[in-house]
Design a protein around this motif. Structure first.
Motif, PDB file in Angstrom:
ATOM      1  N   CYS A  53     -14.810 -16.907  41.699  1.00 51.17           N
ATOM      2  CA  CYS A  53     -14.368 -16.481  42.652  1.00 51.17           C
ATOM      3  C   CYS A  53     -14.272 -15.420  43.482  1.00 51.17           C
ATOM      4  O   CYS A  53     -13.987 -14.165  44.051  1.00 51.17           O
ATOM      5  CB  CYS A  53     -15.263 -17.560  45.083  1.00 51.17           C
ATOM      6  SG  CYS A  53     -16.464 -18.615  44.056  1.00 51.17           S
ATOM      7  N   GLN A  54     -12.808 -15.247  44.252  1.00 52.17           N
ATOM      8  CA  GLN A  54     -11.554 -14.162  44.592  1.00 52.17           C
ATOM      9  C   GLN A  54     -11.408 -13.175  42.799  1.00 52.17           C
ATOM     10  O   GLN A  54     -11.657 -12.237  43.466  1.00 52.17           O
ATOM     11  CB  GLN A  54      -9.966 -14.816  44.183  1.00 52.17           C
ATOM     12  CG  GLN A  54     -10.179 -16.312  45.003  1.00 52.17           C
ATOM     13  CD  GLN A  54      -8.245 -16.814  45.859  1.00 52.17           C
ATOM     14  OE1 GLN A  54      -7.620 -16.589  44.410  1.00 52.17           O
ATOM     15  NE2 GLN A  54      -7.716 -16.892  46.968  1.00 52.17           N
ATOM     16  N   MET A  55     -11.647 -13.998  42.027  1.00 54.19           N
ATOM     17  CA  MET A  55     -10.968 -12.658  40.886  1.00 54.19           C
ATOM     18  C   MET A  55     -13.194 -12.279  40.630  1.00 54.19           C
ATOM     19  O   MET A  55     -13.026 -10.563  41.109  1.00 54.19           O
ATOM     20  CB  MET A  55     -11.380 -13.525  39.139  1.00 54.19           C
ATOM     21  CG  MET A  55     -10.824 -13.984  38.936  1.00 54.19           C
ATOM     22  SD  MET A  55      -9.664 -13.273  39.297  1.00 54.19           S
ATOM     23  CE  MET A  55      -9.329 -12.658  37.343  1.00 54.19           C
ATOM     24  N   GLU A  56     -14.192 -12.357  41.672  1.00 52.38           N
ATOM     25  CA  GLU A  56     -15.084 -11.978  41.233  1.00 52.38           C
ATOM     26  C   GLU A  56     -15.018 -10.922  42.690  1.00 52.38           C
ATOM     27  O   GLU A  56     -16.269 -10.390  42.499  1.00 52.38           O
ATOM     28  CB  GLU A  56     -16.631 -12.879  41.538  1.00 52.38           C
ATOM     29  CG  GLU A  56     -17.430 -13.805  40.268  1.00 52.38           C
ATOM     30  CD  GLU A  56     -17.573 -14.763  40.373  1.00 52.38           C
ATOM     31  OE1 GLU A  56     -18.172 -14.950  41.506  1.00 52.38           O
ATOM     32  OE2 GLU A  56     -18.612 -15.418  39.378  1.00 52.38           O
ATOM     33  N   PHE A  59     -13.352  -7.789  41.305  1.00 55.70           N
ATOM     34  CA  PHE A  59     -13.107  -7.078  40.284  1.00 55.70           C
ATOM     35  C   PHE A  59     -14.758  -6.874  40.521  1.00 55.70           C
ATOM     36  O   PHE A  59     -15.142  -7.055  40.681  1.00 55.70           O
ATOM     37  CB  PHE A  59     -12.697  -7.881  38.643  1.00 55.70           C
ATOM     38  CG  PHE A  59     -11.894  -7.968  38.736  1.00 55.70           C
ATOM     39  CD1 PHE A  59     -10.138  -7.006  38.289  1.00 55.70           C
ATOM     40  CD2 PHE A  59     -10.089  -9.337  38.967  1.00 55.70           C
ATOM     41  CE1 PHE A  59      -9.298  -6.941  38.214  1.00 55.70           C
ATOM     42  CE2 PHE A  59      -9.536  -9.423  39.331  1.00 55.70           C
ATOM     43  CZ  PHE A  59      -8.649  -8.237  38.476  1.00 55.70           C
ATOM     44  N   ALA A  60     -14.724  -5.847  39.162  1.00 55.48           N
ATOM     45  CA  ALA A  60     -16.148  -5.733  39.175  1.00 55.48           C
ATOM     46  C   ALA A  60     -17.670  -6.397  38.399  1.00 55.48           C
ATOM     47  O   ALA A  60     -16.328  -6.980  37.866  1.00 55.48           O
ATOM     48  CB  ALA A  60     -16.432  -4.045  38.352  1.00 55.48           C
ATOM     49  N   PRO A  61     -18.293  -6.266  38.815  1.00 57.27           N
ATOM     50  CA  PRO A  61     -18.800  -7.538  38.100  1.00 57.27           C
ATOM     51  C   PRO A  61     -19.533  -7.186  36.488  1.00 57.27           C
ATOM     52  O   PRO A  61     -19.637  -8.311  35.348  1.00 57.27           O
ATOM     53  CB  PRO A  61     -20.643  -7.403  38.663  1.00 57.27           C
ATOM     54  CG  PRO A  61     -20.685  -6.330  40.198  1.00 57.27           C
ATOM     55  CD  PRO A  61     -19.374  -5.613  39.774  1.00 57.27           C
ATOM     56  N   SER A  62     -18.740  -6.160  35.911  1.00 57.86           N
ATOM     57  CA  SER A  62     -18.878  -5.957  34.099  1.00 57.86           C
ATOM     58  C   SER A  62     -17.818  -6.595  33.788  1.00 57.86           C
ATOM     59  O   SER A  62     -18.048  -6.703  32.792  1.00 57.86           O
ATOM     60  CB  SER A  62     -18.909  -3.865  34.574  1.00 57.86           C
ATOM     61  OG  SER A  62     -17.700  -3.840  34.790  1.00 57.86           O
ATOM     62  N   VAL A  63     -17.380  -7.429  34.501  1.00 57.95           N
ATOM     63  CA  VAL A  63     -15.485  -7.815  34.029  1.00 57.95           C
ATOM     64  C   VAL A  63     -16.186  -8.754  33.191  1.00 57.95           C
ATOM     65  O   VAL A  63     -15.769  -9.287  32.266  1.00 57.95           O
ATOM     66  CB  VAL A  63     -14.936  -7.725  34.855  1.00 57.95           C
ATOM     67  CG1 VAL A  63     -13.514  -8.732  34.257  1.00 57.95           C
ATOM     68  CG2 VAL A  63     -14.095  -6.734  35.494  1.00 57.95           C
ATOM     69  N   PHE A  64     -17.116  -9.461  34.159  1.00 60.00           N
ATOM     70  CA  PHE A  64     -17.484 -10.864  33.839  1.00 60.00           C
ATOM     71  C   PHE A  64     -19.080 -10.472  32.911  1.00 60.00           C
ATOM     72  O   PHE A  64     -19.319 -12.002  32.887  1.00 60.00           O
ATOM     73  CB  PHE A  64     -17.660 -11.078  35.385  1.00 60.00           C
ATOM     74  CG  PHE A  64     -16.250 -11.701  36.541  1.00 60.00           C
ATOM     75  CD1 PHE A  64     -15.510 -13.110  35.328  1.00 60.00           C
ATOM     76  CD2 PHE A  64     -16.953 -11.032  37.084  1.00 60.00           C
ATOM     77  CE1 PHE A  64     -14.700 -12.121  36.530  1.00 60.00           C
ATOM     78  CE2 PHE A  64     -15.348 -10.613  38.045  1.00 60.00           C
ATOM     79  CZ  PHE A  64     -14.438 -11.867  37.978  1.00 60.00           C
ATOM     80  N   ASP A  65     -19.553 -10.113  32.476  1.00 59.93           N
ATOM     81  CA  ASP A  65     -20.729  -9.728  31.653  1.00 59.93           C
ATOM     82  C   ASP A  65     -19.924 -10.400  29.931  1.00 59.93           C
ATOM     83  O   ASP A  65     -19.145  -9.900  30.154  1.00 59.93           O
ATOM     84  CB  ASP A  65     -21.342  -8.141  31.295  1.00 59.93           C
ATOM     85  CG  ASP A  65     -21.863  -7.833  32.658  1.00 59.93           C
ATOM     86  OD1 ASP A  65     -22.146  -8.368  33.623  1.00 59.93           O
ATOM     87  OD2 ASP A  65     -22.628  -6.527  33.090  1.00 59.93           O
ATOM     88  N   ILE A  66     -20.984 -10.756  29.743  1.00 59.08           N
ATOM     89  CA  ILE A  66     -20.350 -11.140  27.904  1.00 59.08           C
ATOM     90  C   ILE A  66     -20.935 -10.225  27.112  1.00 59.08           C
ATOM     91  O   ILE A  66     -22.117  -9.526  27.039  1.00 59.08           O
ATOM     92  CB  ILE A  66     -20.864 -12.587  27.823  1.00 59.08           C
ATOM     93  CG1 ILE A  66     -20.165 -13.465  28.875  1.00 59.08           C
ATOM     94  CG2 ILE A  66     -21.075 -13.285  26.289  1.00 59.08           C
ATOM     95  CD1 ILE A  66     -21.042 -14.964  28.533  1.00 59.08           C
TER      96      ILE A  66
END
Length: 70
Positions: A53-56, A59-66
């Motif tokens: 949750c802290q990372m979200e 950081f931008a949502p594009s970091v978490f895209d697969i």
């Protein structure tokens, strides 16, 4: 990597981001250890959800895209 990354980002990133990455390193360090205490698994699961949750937040949502490579 879990030991070196918190030292490497010590003076580079803002405090909130640095704390989130350091906590993530501690979670990976606990998971990668030779002996895992089954009683700590619930605490690790809670810590992981808090860290994600802290990372979200930082950081931008594009970091978490697969990304799928073909």
């Amino acid at each position: 990597m879990q030991h070196i990354l918190p030292i490497a980002i010590r003076d580079i990133l803002p405090d909130k981001v640095r704390v989130a990455i350091t906590r993530l390193c501690f979670v990976f360090n606990a998971i990668c250890s030779k002996v895992i205490d089954p009683q700590q698994l619930d605490d690790l699961e809670n810590e992981t959800s808090i860290v994600l949750c802290q990372m979200e937040m930082y950081f931008a949502p594009s970091v978490f895209d697969i990304m799928v490579h073909s």
